[in-house]
Structures are given as structure tokens and as C-alpha cells.
Write a protein that holds these residues in place. Sequence first.
Motif, PDB file in Angstrom:
ATOM      1  N   GLY A  42       0.807  -1.216   0.000  1.00 43.63           N
ATOM      2  CA  GLY A  42       0.000   0.000   0.000  1.00 43.63           C
ATOM      3  C   GLY A  42       0.837   1.261   0.000  1.00 43.63           C
ATOM      4  O   GLY A  42       0.494   2.255  -0.655  1.00 43.63           O
ATOM      5  N   ALA A  43       1.947   1.248   0.721  1.00 37.67           N
ATOM      6  CA  ALA A  43       2.776   2.445   0.817  1.00 37.67           C
ATOM      7  C   ALA A  43       3.669   2.626  -0.405  1.00 37.67           C
ATOM      8  O   ALA A  43       3.798   3.731  -0.933  1.00 37.67           O
ATOM      9  CB  ALA A  43       3.639   2.376   2.079  1.00 37.67           C
ATOM     10  N   ILE A  44       4.282   1.559  -0.860  1.00 40.90           N
ATOM     11  CA  ILE A  44       5.246   1.662  -1.960  1.00 40.90           C
ATOM     12  C   ILE A  44       4.559   1.842  -3.301  1.00 40.90           C
ATOM     13  O   ILE A  44       4.999   2.639  -4.131  1.00 40.90           O
ATOM     14  CB  ILE A  44       6.176   0.424  -1.983  1.00 40.90           C
ATOM     15  N   GLY A  45       3.480   1.109  -3.517  1.00 34.31           N
ATOM     16  CA  GLY A  45       2.832   1.170  -4.832  1.00 34.31           C
ATOM     17  C   GLY A  45       3.713   0.496  -5.860  1.00 34.31           C
ATOM     18  O   GLY A  45       3.925  -0.705  -5.816  1.00 34.31           O
ATOM     19  N   ASP A  46       4.285   1.272  -6.758  1.00 37.24           N
ATOM     20  CA  ASP A  46       5.185   0.750  -7.781  1.00 37.24           C
ATOM     21  C   ASP A  46       6.618   1.133  -7.430  1.00 37.24           C
ATOM     22  O   ASP A  46       6.938   2.316  -7.279  1.00 37.24           O
ATOM     23  CB  ASP A  46       4.803   1.324  -9.147  1.00 37.24           C
ATOM     24  N   ILE A  47       7.496   0.160  -7.307  1.00 36.62           N
ATOM     25  CA  ILE A  47       8.890   0.406  -6.922  1.00 36.62           C
ATOM     26  C   ILE A  47       9.621   1.239  -7.961  1.00 36.62           C
ATOM     27  O   ILE A  47      10.596   1.924  -7.645  1.00 36.62           O
ATOM     28  CB  ILE A  47       9.634  -0.924  -6.648  1.00 36.62           C
ATOM     29  N   GLU A  48       9.140   1.245  -9.183  1.00 33.21           N
ATOM     30  CA  GLU A  48       9.801   1.987 -10.267  1.00 33.21           C
ATOM     31  C   GLU A  48       9.755   3.500 -10.058  1.00 33.21           C
ATOM     32  O   GLU A  48      10.504   4.228 -10.694  1.00 33.21           O
ATOM     33  CB  GLU A  48       9.193   1.621 -11.622  1.00 33.21           C
ATOM     34  N   ARG A  49       8.916   3.977  -9.176  1.00 34.31           N
ATOM     35  CA  ARG A  49       8.875   5.427  -8.941  1.00 34.31           C
ATOM     36  C   ARG A  49      10.025   5.904  -8.057  1.00 34.31           C
ATOM     37  O   ARG A  49      10.236   7.095  -7.888  1.00 34.31           O
ATOM     38  CB  ARG A  49       7.531   5.852  -8.353  1.00 34.31           C
ATOM     39  N   PHE A  50      10.792   4.950  -7.513  1.00 34.16           N
ATOM     40  CA  PHE A  50      11.971   5.282  -6.716  1.00 34.16           C
ATOM     41  C   PHE A  50      13.209   4.952  -7.545  1.00 34.16           C
ATOM     42  O   PHE A  50      13.421   3.805  -7.913  1.00 34.16           O
ATOM     43  CB  PHE A  50      11.993   4.480  -5.407  1.00 34.16           C
ATOM     44  N   SER A  51      14.036   5.954  -7.819  1.00 33.07           N
ATOM     45  CA  SER A  51      15.204   5.699  -8.663  1.00 33.07           C
ATOM     46  C   SER A  51      16.381   5.142  -7.875  1.00 33.07           C
ATOM     47  O   SER A  51      17.263   4.517  -8.453  1.00 33.07           O
ATOM     48  CB  SER A  51      15.619   6.964  -9.421  1.00 33.07           C
ATOM     49  N   THR A  52      16.421   5.362  -6.557  1.00 36.29           N
ATOM     50  CA  THR A  52      17.479   4.794  -5.722  1.00 36.29           C
ATOM     51  C   THR A  52      16.872   4.287  -4.413  1.00 36.29           C
ATOM     52  O   THR A  52      15.766   4.680  -4.034  1.00 36.29           O
ATOM     53  CB  THR A  52      18.566   5.830  -5.369  1.00 36.29           C
ATOM     54  N   TYR A  53      17.637   3.455  -3.727  1.00 35.47           N
ATOM     55  CA  TYR A  53      17.160   2.954  -2.435  1.00 35.47           C
ATOM     56  C   TYR A  53      17.077   4.080  -1.412  1.00 35.47           C
ATOM     57  O   TYR A  53      16.288   4.018  -0.471  1.00 35.47           O
ATOM     58  CB  TYR A  53      18.041   1.802  -1.927  1.00 35.47           C
ATOM     59  N   LEU A  54      17.868   5.142  -1.591  1.00 34.05           N
ATOM     60  CA  LEU A  54      17.814   6.274  -0.657  1.00 34.05           C
ATOM     61  C   LEU A  54      16.455   6.972  -0.718  1.00 34.05           C
ATOM     62  O   LEU A  54      15.932   7.415   0.311  1.00 34.05           O
ATOM     63  CB  LEU A  54      18.940   7.259  -0.961  1.00 34.05           C
TER      64      LEU A  54
END
Length: 186
Positions: A42-54
Motif C-alpha cells: 500500500g505504501a510503496i505502490g510501484d517500486i519503479e517510482r523510486f530511482s534509488t534505495y535512498l
Amino acid sequence: MDKQIASLLYGNKEKGYKPHPYTMILMSFPIMSESMACTFIGAIGDIERFSTYLELKKYLGVAAENKISGTSVFKSTYEGVRDTRRVLFLMTLLLISPKISENSFRVYYKRLVDRGMAKRKAIGHVCGKIAQVLYSCLKNNELYDPFKHASKMGVILDGDKVRLKIPANLEDYERQADELADDDVL
């Protein structure tokens, strides 16, 4: 509620729901429950919207960050999603607990404490490490492999010591996770 969680994670053929693509990856993590997995989904949604782990760590609320206001500099750490921060602290408390078998996250925690880091601060760093590994697994579409993770950290795990089970009574851990999620730990 359990049926809705199961429907989200594993799909529902009657209603035409497909299983969520992150279900198997999240459930491969140690100490991951279905409700924790739903919280992350629910919180992350799609991981692709984050370009780095930071970026993911900051979004989840476990990244230390200095704030500057005029001439003052202070550390502000908790701007992320409170529910995921609570889940990360709960996972960390369970993973470093002596009631759970040896794992790479506990070894990492012990290393930090042995170097002189305060225990509460070390817990915050382990939360960040879990978020980093979570990002890597989701981004690469890989199941969590405790042996691969341990070897990258320089830790040797015995095959019989990687089976982790959630303790029956979680109330103390949940209370501590709530307290830590609200405190400035990092």
C-alpha cells in the motif's frame, strides 16, 4: 479483513483479481507477515517510482537527514509513512531478538553496537538496511535469499539457522516498535 488481505496478496479467481506481483518477494523476507506485506504494498505502490534505495528509505521514514533553518542545523528523520516505519521497527526488533535464530540483520546490529553505536541508533540503521534490501529485491524482481545477503555482508549462516518464525506474543515488540517509530532514533 483476512479475506481482503489474502485477496490483495494472492488474488481471487472468482472476482478476477490477479495476485500482486510483490507478494512472493515480500513474503520471502524473514519475519514478514501478510499484514506487513500489505502495508508495504500500500505504501510503496510501484517500486519503479523510486530511482534509488535512498529515495525509498526517505519515503519509508528511515533516512537520516539534516535540516537547515537560518543558522540552525538539526537532524530530522521522520517524514515518511508512519505505518511502514512502524513495520520496519517491528521487523528489526524481532530480527535482533535473542528468541529468533541467528541472521545477518542481527550480526549487522551487533557489529554496530560493538563499534560503540548506541543501541537505539543501531536499530534505526538496521531498519535502513532492511529497506535497502527490500528495494533491491523488489527492483530486481528477486526473492530474498538469506545466504546471498549474508555473504554480501561477510556473514556465514548455517543452513538450519535461517528458519525464522514470528513469536506468538508480539505485544511487547509492537509496543516498542510504536515507541521507536515516534522517537528520533537515527
